[in-house]
Structures are given as C-alpha cells and as structure tokens.
Design a protein around this motif. Structure first.
Motif, mmCIF file in Angstrom:
data_model
loop_
_atom_site.group_PDB
_atom_site.id
_atom_site.type_symbol
_atom_site.label_atom_id
_atom_site.label_comp_id
_atom_site.label_asym_id
_atom_site.label_seq_id
_atom_site.Cartn_x
_atom_site.Cartn_y
_atom_site.Cartn_z
ATOM 1 N N HIS A 70 -5.773 6.622 -1.685
ATOM 2 C CA HIS A 70 -4.878 7.650 -1.156
ATOM 3 C C HIS A 70 -5.685 8.643 -0.315
ATOM 4 O O HIS A 70 -6.521 9.370 -0.857
ATOM 5 C CB HIS A 70 -4.217 8.346 -2.358
ATOM 6 N N PRO A 71 -5.432 8.686 0.997
ATOM 7 C CA PRO A 71 -6.181 9.629 1.844
ATOM 8 C C PRO A 71 -5.613 11.038 1.682
ATOM 9 O O PRO A 71 -4.403 11.209 1.546
ATOM 10 C CB PRO A 71 -5.901 9.117 3.268
ATOM 11 N N ILE A 72 -6.474 12.038 1.697
ATOM 12 C CA ILE A 72 -5.986 13.427 1.623
ATOM 13 C C ILE A 72 -6.661 14.295 2.684
ATOM 14 O O ILE A 72 -7.807 14.066 3.071
ATOM 15 C CB ILE A 72 -6.214 14.070 0.227
ATOM 16 N N ALA A 73 -5.878 15.280 3.131
ATOM 17 C CA ALA A 73 -6.434 16.321 3.999
ATOM 18 C C ALA A 73 -6.549 17.624 3.214
ATOM 19 O O ALA A 73 -7.158 18.587 3.687
ATOM 20 C CB ALA A 73 -5.537 16.515 5.217
ATOM 21 N N GLY A 74 -5.966 17.652 2.027
ATOM 22 C CA GLY A 74 -5.972 18.856 1.204
ATOM 23 C C GLY A 74 -7.267 19.009 0.423
ATOM 24 O O GLY A 74 -7.344 18.696 -0.767
ATOM 25 N N ASN A 111 -3.799 18.651 -5.052
ATOM 26 C CA ASN A 111 -4.468 17.345 -5.147
ATOM 27 C C ASN A 111 -5.299 17.210 -6.429
ATOM 28 O O ASN A 111 -6.222 16.395 -6.500
ATOM 29 C CB ASN A 111 -5.344 17.106 -3.920
ATOM 30 N N TRP A 113 -4.555 15.812 -9.042
ATOM 31 C CA TRP A 113 -4.447 14.432 -9.542
ATOM 32 C C TRP A 113 -5.661 13.600 -9.141
ATOM 33 O O TRP A 113 -5.992 12.611 -9.791
ATOM 34 C CB TRP A 113 -3.159 13.785 -9.013
ATOM 35 N N ARG A 128 9.962 4.510 0.582
ATOM 36 C CA ARG A 128 9.296 5.034 1.757
ATOM 37 C C ARG A 128 10.279 5.770 2.655
ATOM 38 O O ARG A 128 11.439 5.380 2.749
ATOM 39 C CB ARG A 128 8.714 3.880 2.557
ATOM 40 N N ARG A 168 -0.483 8.509 -6.731
ATOM 41 C CA ARG A 168 -1.367 9.548 -7.280
ATOM 42 C C ARG A 168 -1.758 9.349 -8.748
ATOM 43 O O ARG A 168 -2.700 9.996 -9.222
ATOM 44 C CB ARG A 168 -0.690 10.912 -7.153
ATOM 45 N N ARG A 174 0.836 -1.209 0.000
ATOM 46 C CA ARG A 174 0.000 0.000 0.000
ATOM 47 C C ARG A 174 0.867 1.254 0.000
ATOM 48 O O ARG A 174 1.748 1.399 0.824
ATOM 49 C CB ARG A 174 -0.894 0.040 1.242
ATOM 50 N N ARG A 175 0.666 2.113 -0.941
ATOM 51 C CA ARG A 175 1.368 3.385 -0.995
ATOM 52 C C ARG A 175 0.379 4.480 -1.361
ATOM 53 O O ARG A 175 -0.647 4.225 -1.983
ATOM 54 C CB ARG A 175 2.468 3.355 -2.076
ATOM 55 N N ALA A 176 0.706 5.703 -0.959
ATOM 56 C CA ALA A 176 -0.136 6.846 -1.312
ATOM 57 C C ALA A 176 0.252 7.303 -2.725
ATOM 58 O O ALA A 176 0.925 8.319 -2.895
ATOM 59 C CB ALA A 176 0.035 7.960 -0.284
ATOM 60 N N ARG A 183 10.542 6.557 6.663
ATOM 61 C CA ARG A 183 9.950 6.330 7.981
ATOM 62 C C ARG A 183 10.986 6.578 9.068
ATOM 63 O O ARG A 183 12.180 6.312 8.872
ATOM 64 C CB ARG A 183 9.448 4.883 8.113
HETATM 65 C C1 LIG Z 1 -4.621 12.171 7.027
HETATM 66 C C2 LIG Z 1 -3.739 12.187 5.799
HETATM 67 C C3 LIG Z 1 -3.757 13.289 4.961
HETATM 68 C C4 LIG Z 1 -3.003 13.279 3.789
HETATM 69 N N1 LIG Z 1 -3.138 14.347 2.919
HETATM 70 C C5 LIG Z 1 -2.558 14.279 1.710
HETATM 71 C C6 LIG Z 1 -2.828 15.276 0.734
HETATM 72 O O1 LIG Z 1 -3.606 16.219 0.937
HETATM 73 N N2 LIG Z 1 -2.227 15.145 -0.475
HETATM 74 C C7 LIG Z 1 -1.365 14.119 -0.772
HETATM 75 O O2 LIG Z 1 -0.876 14.045 -1.902
HETATM 76 N N3 LIG Z 1 -1.103 13.154 0.140
HETATM 77 C C8 LIG Z 1 -1.672 13.193 1.364
HETATM 78 N N4 LIG Z 1 -1.454 12.189 2.288
HETATM 79 C C9 LIG Z 1 -0.548 11.064 1.960
HETATM 80 C C10 LIG Z 1 0.753 11.120 2.766
HETATM 81 O O3 LIG Z 1 1.562 12.152 2.295
HETATM 82 C C11 LIG Z 1 1.445 9.749 2.676
HETATM 83 O O4 LIG Z 1 0.617 8.770 3.266
HETATM 84 C C12 LIG Z 1 2.783 9.758 3.389
HETATM 85 O O5 LIG Z 1 3.694 10.572 2.686
HETATM 86 C C13 LIG Z 1 3.411 8.359 3.511
HETATM 87 O O6 LIG Z 1 3.537 7.733 2.254
HETATM 88 P P1 LIG Z 1 2.907 6.258 1.993
HETATM 89 O O7 LIG Z 1 1.429 6.350 2.340
HETATM 90 O O8 LIG Z 1 3.135 5.988 0.529
HETATM 91 O O9 LIG Z 1 3.632 5.311 2.874
HETATM 92 C C14 LIG Z 1 -2.156 12.168 3.474
HETATM 93 C C15 LIG Z 1 -2.141 11.069 4.337
HETATM 94 C C16 LIG Z 1 -2.925 11.050 5.472
HETATM 95 C C17 LIG Z 1 -2.929 9.828 6.353
#
Ligand SMILES: Cc1cc2nc3c(=O)[nH]c(=O)nc-3n(C[C@H](O)[C@H](O)[C@H](O)COP(=O)(O)O)c2cc1C
Length: 180
Positions: free
Chosen positions: A119-123, A67, A69, A168, A14, A10-12, A170
C-alpha cells in the motif's frame, strides 16, 4: 499471459500482519521493480527496504496518525529518486517520477502475486524519514510502500475498516480516455 487479474486483485488494503517476510520474497519484489522501463534506461529509482527492528522503529514515527495501521508492517519500502538521475526532455518532460512510479507498480503487483498487501502512502513526514535513515538531501522521497501479509484490523479506524471491504471507485473510461 493473464495480467488483468493481478491488477484487479491489488488493492490498497490496510489490515496488515506483523509477520516477517522471507528474504527471497523481498528480493523478488525488487527484481520485479527494476525490470520496469525507464526513459533512456536511466533507472532513476532508488529504493530503501526498511526491515530491521531498529530502522523500522526509527521510521514509524514519521507516519501520519491516519496511517498508524502501517506501523506494524514488517517492510517499509522508501521509494526515492533525484533530479540528477532524471532523463529530462523538452516541454517539461521530466521522467524520473514517471519511471519510478512504474517500478513501484511492478513491485506492488509482484507483492500481490506473493499474497501480500503493498500500500503506497503519501501521509508521512519526509524530513523525519530522511533523518531516521540518513538519506541524502537531494533524494526526493516519493512514497513509502507499506508491505505485509494480510492481518487483523486492530489499528484501523471505522472508515478504514469499512474500506477493507469496499468496492473500487473509478471515474468512467469516457472521462479519462479520449477515444479518437
Ligand atoms: C501516491 C499515493 C499516495 C497515497 N497515500 C495514501 C495514504 O497516505 N494513506 C492511505 O491510507 N492510502 C493512501 N493511498 C492509497 C489510495 O488511497 C488508494 O490507492 C486509492 O484510494 C485507490 O484504491 P485502490 O488502490 O484499492 O484501488 C495512496 C496512493 C497513492 C498512489
């Protein structure tokens, strides 16, 4: 039972494809989500699966420029909870966000197993999301999870393109775990 592999995969990411998701795949995401544990089994999460072209079009403008993307994704999961659903214990132990986060992680891991990015976002602008979907004022919009199959990088900026291939980062375990 092998779980570390799914957690590692699992990775964030885009680079998402606009391809529509089958109903059964979407249903499995939420079946996984609601199996999460919760304090007093309160199940304080409330998810909104935004999939119709009309609602997607209404929510997309709420995403920040960074965001962009996410605007092609066929599924936006709006993750919410509210204080009245919380199992609150003494010493500031409010569990709604914690429980909702666990359910969201279940959803993201199931998405990973389905070959999706989640991919979770807060933006995003919560007021705009609330307005677009007509959500109750007391629902806290915690995150939007952008979900879709892997796709092209057309909407990614240079940093985001590089990030698709990055390793990653960490903190070392010694910094975040007290081994006692
Ligand atoms: C609550 C939360 C908010 C996040 N907001 C954004 C965001 O607005 N835009 C974005 O591109 N990634 C966002 N991310 C993704 C993180 O940047 C990403 O999970 C982190 O860099 C670790 O990378 P990985 O998930 O690939 O291990 C968010 C992740 C979380 C959990």
């Amino acid at each position: 039972m092998e779980i570390l592999n799914a957690i590692t995969v699992r990775r964030a990411r885009r680079a998402i494809a606009p391809k529509v998701l089958p109903d059964e795949v979407v249903n499995r995401l939420f079946e996984a989500a609601v199996l999460a544990p919760s304090c007093a089994n309160a199940q304080p999460w409330r998810f909104f699966a935004v999939r119709s072209p009309e609602k997607l079009a209404a929510v997309r403008p709420a995403l920040t420029e960074g965001n962009k993307w996410g605007t092609v994704a066929p599924l936006l999961v709006v993750v919410t909870t509210k204080p009245s659903l919380d199992a609150r214990l003494e010493e500031g132990r409010d569990y709604a966000l914690f429980d909702t986060g666990m359910a969201t992680m279940n959803l993201m891991l199931q998405a990973t197993a389905e070959g999706l990015y989640a991919h979770p976002i807060a933006g995003f602008n919560p007021k705009k999301v609330r307005e677009a979907l007509g959500l109750e004022p007391d629902l806290v919009i915690v995150t939007l999870v952008i979900v879709g199959y892997p796709g092209g990088e057309e909407l990614l900026n240079d940093f985001q393109k590089a990030s698709e291939k990055s390793d990653r980062t960490r903190k070392p375990l010694g910094e975040v775990v007290g081994f006692m």
